[in-house]
Design an enzyme around this catalytic site. Structure first.
Site, PDB file in Angstrom:
ATOM      1  CE1 TYR A 149      44.381  31.226  40.479  1.00 58.43           C
ATOM      2  CE2 TYR A 149      42.344  30.423  41.464  1.00 58.43           C
ATOM      3  CZ  TYR A 149      43.676  30.235  41.136  1.00 58.43           C
ATOM      4  OH  TYR A 149      44.291  29.052  41.469  1.00 58.43           O
ATOM      5  CE  LYS A 153      45.113  28.762  37.828  1.00 61.36           C
ATOM      6  NZ  LYS A 153      46.368  28.166  37.313  1.00 61.36           N
TER       7      LYS A 153
END
Length: 224
Positions: A149, A153
């Site tokens: 994740y 990002k």
């Protein structure tokens, strides 16, 4: 108020959380808002909650779905003035437990889909328009279990910097919002263990306000 009067705004991942709060705020400020969601159930619920906003089902991780979405918005509205690339997912796993399917899914929704959504949107995006990306504090702060994740990002943050320079000749502004913990449904979908939940609680305690942010606060940042 009518800060966004006559503006056409497309917001992905807008059936709940930050996206929904922003859709409502943009609409209240005069924009025509098109919101997307990933599932039929979430889209139907959002249509009932936001009857004055056009809500469309679209797979945020599918570049072909992105093209279909942009074509649909262009045919109905003629242009896009604001593109808020907000859709995203999170999965929690230590690196030794990450399978290729999890890696591919998170990268598809959080980076591959957004990249090609922007590509397809550029011919429709007004000169002087705005692109807003949703990154995460995970992009700049190491948090155990969020390697995939956080990598997506961080890449999205980098993409925003590049696009800001690349699109400057068209006066298109590119801004990236990098929230810390926000009170949204994504937390319940991450599959956190009790230990990880405790870690997030400790992180919140270290924040100056000692509380998670609210979706409406992110909506205000997006409006700005």
């Amino acid at each position: 108020m009518d800060i966004l009067k006559n503006k056409i705004a497309l917001i992905t991942g807008a059936t709940s959380g930050m996206g929904a709060a922003t859709a409502k705020r943009f609409h209240a400020e005069g924009a025509t808002v098109v919101a997307t969601g990933s599932s039929a159930a979430s889209v139907e619920a959002a249509r009932k909650e936001m009857p004055d906003i056009e809500v469309i089902a679209s797979d945020a991780g599918d570049p072909q779905a992105a093209k279909i979405l942009i074509d649909r918005v262009r045919e109905k509205h003629g242009r896009i003035d604001i593109l808020f690339v907000n859709a995203g997912i999170a999965r929690v796993a230590p690196i030794e437990a990450v399978e290729e399917a999890l890696f591919d899914k998170v990268f598809s929704v959080n980076l591959r889909g957004p990249y090609f959504l922007i590509k397809h949107a550029l011919p429709v995006l007004s000169d002087g328009g705005s692109i807003i990306l949703t990154s995460s504090a995970g992009a700049v702060k190491g948090m155990p279990g969020l390697s995939v994740y956080s990598a997506t990002k961080a890449a999205l943050h980098s993409l925003g910097l590049t696009l800001a320079a690349e699109l400057a000749p068209r006066a298109i502004r590119v801004n990236t919002i990098t929230p810390g913990p926000i009170n949204t449904p994504i937390g319940a979908k991450m599959g956190l263990t009790a230990e990880q939940m405790a870690g997030f609680a400790q992180m919140i305690e270290r924040l100056p306000l000692r509380r998670p942010g609210q979706p409406e606060e992110i909506a205000s940042a997006a409006l700005y």
